[in-house]
Write an enzyme that holds these catalytic residues in place. Structure first.
Site, PDB file in Angstrom:
ATOM      1  N   ARG A   1       0.869  -1.183   0.000  1.00 38.57           N
ATOM      2  CA  ARG A   1       0.000   0.000   0.000  1.00 38.57           C
ATOM      3  C   ARG A   1       0.897   1.221   0.000  1.00 38.57           C
ATOM      4  O   ARG A   1       1.676   1.423   0.936  1.00 38.57           O
ATOM      5  CB  ARG A   1      -0.913   0.007   1.231  1.00 38.57           C
ATOM      6  CG  ARG A   1      -1.582   1.354   1.459  1.00 38.57           C
ATOM      7  CD  ARG A   1      -2.695   1.300   2.476  1.00 38.57           C
ATOM      8  NE  ARG A   1      -3.830   0.577   1.945  1.00 38.57           N
ATOM      9  CZ  ARG A   1      -5.034   0.574   2.493  1.00 38.57           C
ATOM     10  NH1 ARG A   1      -5.275   1.264   3.594  1.00 38.57           N
ATOM     11  NH2 ARG A   1      -6.020  -0.105   1.944  1.00 38.57           N
TER      12      ARG A   1
ATOM     13  N   HIS B   1      -7.345   0.609  -6.339  1.00 38.13           N
ATOM     14  CA  HIS B   1      -7.477  -0.272  -5.167  1.00 38.13           C
ATOM     15  C   HIS B   1      -8.104  -1.595  -5.653  1.00 38.13           C
ATOM     16  O   HIS B   1      -9.244  -1.919  -5.322  1.00 38.13           O
ATOM     17  CB  HIS B   1      -8.360   0.411  -4.116  1.00 38.13           C
ATOM     18  CG  HIS B   1      -8.287  -0.196  -2.744  1.00 38.13           C
ATOM     19  ND1 HIS B   1      -7.468  -1.272  -2.432  1.00 38.13           N
ATOM     20  CD2 HIS B   1      -8.943   0.121  -1.593  1.00 38.13           C
ATOM     21  CE1 HIS B   1      -7.615  -1.562  -1.148  1.00 38.13           C
ATOM     22  NE2 HIS B   1      -8.514  -0.743  -0.623  1.00 38.13           N
TER      23      HIS B   1
ATOM     24  N   CYS C   1     -16.188   0.898   0.815  1.00 41.25           N
ATOM     25  CA  CYS C   1     -14.938   0.181   1.126  1.00 41.25           C
ATOM     26  C   CYS C   1     -14.543   0.328   2.583  1.00 41.25           C
ATOM     27  O   CYS C   1     -13.834  -0.509   3.121  1.00 41.25           O
ATOM     28  CB  CYS C   1     -13.832   0.647   0.198  1.00 41.25           C
ATOM     29  SG  CYS C   1     -13.417   2.404   0.353  1.00 41.25           S
TER      30      CYS C   1
ATOM     31  N   ARG D   1     -12.903  -9.132   1.832  1.00 40.86           N
ATOM     32  CA  ARG D   1     -11.500  -8.810   1.534  1.00 40.86           C
ATOM     33  C   ARG D   1     -10.644 -10.058   1.759  1.00 40.86           C
ATOM     34  O   ARG D   1      -9.759 -10.369   0.968  1.00 40.86           O
ATOM     35  CB  ARG D   1     -11.000  -7.667   2.435  1.00 40.86           C
ATOM     36  CG  ARG D   1     -11.632  -6.312   2.192  1.00 40.86           C
ATOM     37  CD  ARG D   1     -11.287  -5.737   0.834  1.00 40.86           C
ATOM     38  NE  ARG D   1      -9.852  -5.604   0.631  1.00 40.86           N
ATOM     39  CZ  ARG D   1      -9.099  -4.591   1.088  1.00 40.86           C
ATOM     40  NH1 ARG D   1      -9.658  -3.609   1.760  1.00 40.86           N
ATOM     41  NH2 ARG D   1      -7.791  -4.541   0.864  1.00 40.86           N
TER      42      ARG D   1
HETATM   43  N1  NVA Z   1     -10.124   6.497  -1.275  1.00 42.88           N
HETATM   44  C1  NVA Z   1      -9.751   6.013   0.038  1.00 42.88           C
HETATM   45  C2  NVA Z   1      -9.924   4.529   0.134  1.00 42.88           C
HETATM   46  C3  NVA Z   1      -9.649   3.948   1.496  1.00 42.88           C
HETATM   47  C4  NVA Z   1      -9.743   2.480   1.561  1.00 42.88           C
HETATM   48  C5  NVA Z   1      -8.322   6.410   0.346  1.00 42.88           C
HETATM   49  O1  NVA Z   1      -7.474   6.279  -0.545  1.00 42.88           O
HETATM   50  O2  NVA Z   1      -8.063   6.867   1.453  1.00 42.88           O
HETATM   51  N1   CP Z   2     -11.045  -0.548   2.623  1.00 46.51           N
HETATM   52  C1   CP Z   2      -9.763  -0.551   3.042  1.00 46.51           C
HETATM   53  O1   CP Z   2      -8.812  -0.713   2.255  1.00 46.51           O
HETATM   54  O2   CP Z   2      -9.644  -0.409   4.369  1.00 46.51           O
HETATM   55  P1   CP Z   2      -8.285  -0.136   5.181  1.00 46.51           P
HETATM   56  O3   CP Z   2      -7.804   1.226   4.790  1.00 46.51           O
HETATM   57  O4   CP Z   2      -8.679  -0.246   6.619  1.00 46.51           O
HETATM   58  O5   CP Z   2      -7.294  -1.192   4.781  1.00 46.51           O
END
Ligand code: NVA
Ligand code: CP
Length: 322
Positions: A104, A131, A270, A298
């Site tokens: 990530r 994502h 999400c 997930r």
């Molecule tokens: N668009 C959000 C998704 C979080 C899972 C972010 O990037 O923070």
């Molecule tokens: N939806 C998602 O990716 O959640 P986290 O940021 O908690 O991993």
């Protein structure tokens, strides 16, 4: 290894049939119909985080362990990557020890560089652009509630809010791969990159899906099978909180907007969610919401993705239960 290496960096790194294979395997994991230990040994999978996470961290940690492997979870603050060690050097080191790398991070170019220098599969666990693991879980959730994986093609999905963010991009590409009718709606200035829209349209032409980008939330939601939203302020954009709160109010998913979708439409998010902003409590905590199944999925979807990547490399479909 008998096959070329595959990575999952963006949603269109897999084709329609491959997405279905992964989702069908995810369904088997979900229903406890299949047991697979591709990482037995245990082999390690490095799971790296440059941004915070609850769901991704827990689902990959638990998922790797359930597949017989060892999840090596490393945060930016505790790694040399966080002190500026080049991505290519990190890839060269991890690939000597780990069977896969899950990351990530911020720019998509970073996961691309990791994949270029790693001699193992690299999975995008969220970048500023995409994502893809979340989309697999979201489509698995639709399959769970809407008649299985084969029923996904032809479904209409609507995504509202920040239509320029990673979730919007991934719904566009992933939905096109699935053969869905994808509609994303956001205010001017927060619409998707035309290049990604063009990529999604080209895929949809082949899969029988379609792509609509609009500033009209009602047009997007009308007759939809599933309505999605996401935070208006993604990770890394916290400084823009004040300017980002204003333009999105018309895109809040509330009972009035949900009423325009199909009567049995699902709601997904999400997470993490900001009640009273992008979605009202009445919707996310209401009867059409399937967000907790979505979060659980997930785990199943990513176990399926990791198993599929191993099965591909080893050319061993028995790992998929076929
Ligand atoms: N668009 C959000 C998704 C979080 C899972 C972010 O990037 O923070
Ligand atoms: N939806 C998602 O990716 O959640 P986290 O940021 O908690 O991993």
């Amino acid at each position: 290894m008998t096959h070329e290496l595959r990575h999952m960096l963006r949603d269109d790194d897999i084709n329609h049939e491959e997405q279905k294979q992964i989702l069908k395997l995810g369904m088997k994991f979900r229903e406890n119909r299949f047991y697979s230990r591709p990482f037995e040994g245990p082999q390690a999978v490095a799971v790296l985080f440059d941004k915070p996470s609850t769901r991704t961290r827990s689902s990959f940690s638990i998922g790797v362990a359930e597949l017989g492997g060892y999840p090596l979870v490393i945060d930016k603050s505790s790694s040399q990557l966080g002190r500026g060690e080049p991505v290519a050097d990190t890839a060269r080191v991890l690939t000597r020890m780990a069977y896969g790398i899950v990351w990530r991070t911020f720019g998509q170019d970073r996961v691309e560089t990791m994949a270029k220098y790693a001699n193992c599969p690299v999975i995008n666990a969220l970048t500023d652009q995409f994502h893809p693991c979340q989309i697999l879980a979201d489509f698995l959730t639709m399959a769970q509630f809407r008649g299985g994986v084969d029923a996904l093609a032809g479904q209409s999905i609507a995504y509202l809010g920040d239509a320029a963010n990673n979730m919007s991009n991934s719904y566009l590409l992933g939905g096109a791969v699935a053969g869905m009718h994808v509609r994303v709606a956001g205010p001017e200035g927060f619409l998707p990159d035309p290049k990604i829209v063009a990529d999604a349209k080209a895929i949809a032409e082949k899969t029988g899906g379609s792509i609509t980008v609009t500033t009209d939330p009602r047009e997007a939601v009308a007759g939809a099978d599933c309505v999605f939203t996401d935070t208006w302020v993604s990770m890394g954009e916290e400084a823009e909180y004040a300017i980002r709160s204003k333009p999105f109010w018309d895109y809040q998913v509330n009972p009035e907007l949900m009423a325009l979708a199909k009567p049995d439409a699902l709601f997904q998010h999400c997470l993490p969610a900001y009640r009273g902003k992008e979605v009202t409590s009445s919707v996310i905590d209401g009867p059409q919401s399937v967000v907790w199944d979505e979060a659980e999925n997930r785990l199943h979807a990513q176990k399926a993705l990791m198993t599929w990547l191993v099965a591909w490399q080893r050319e061993d479909s028995s790992l998929l239960g076929d």
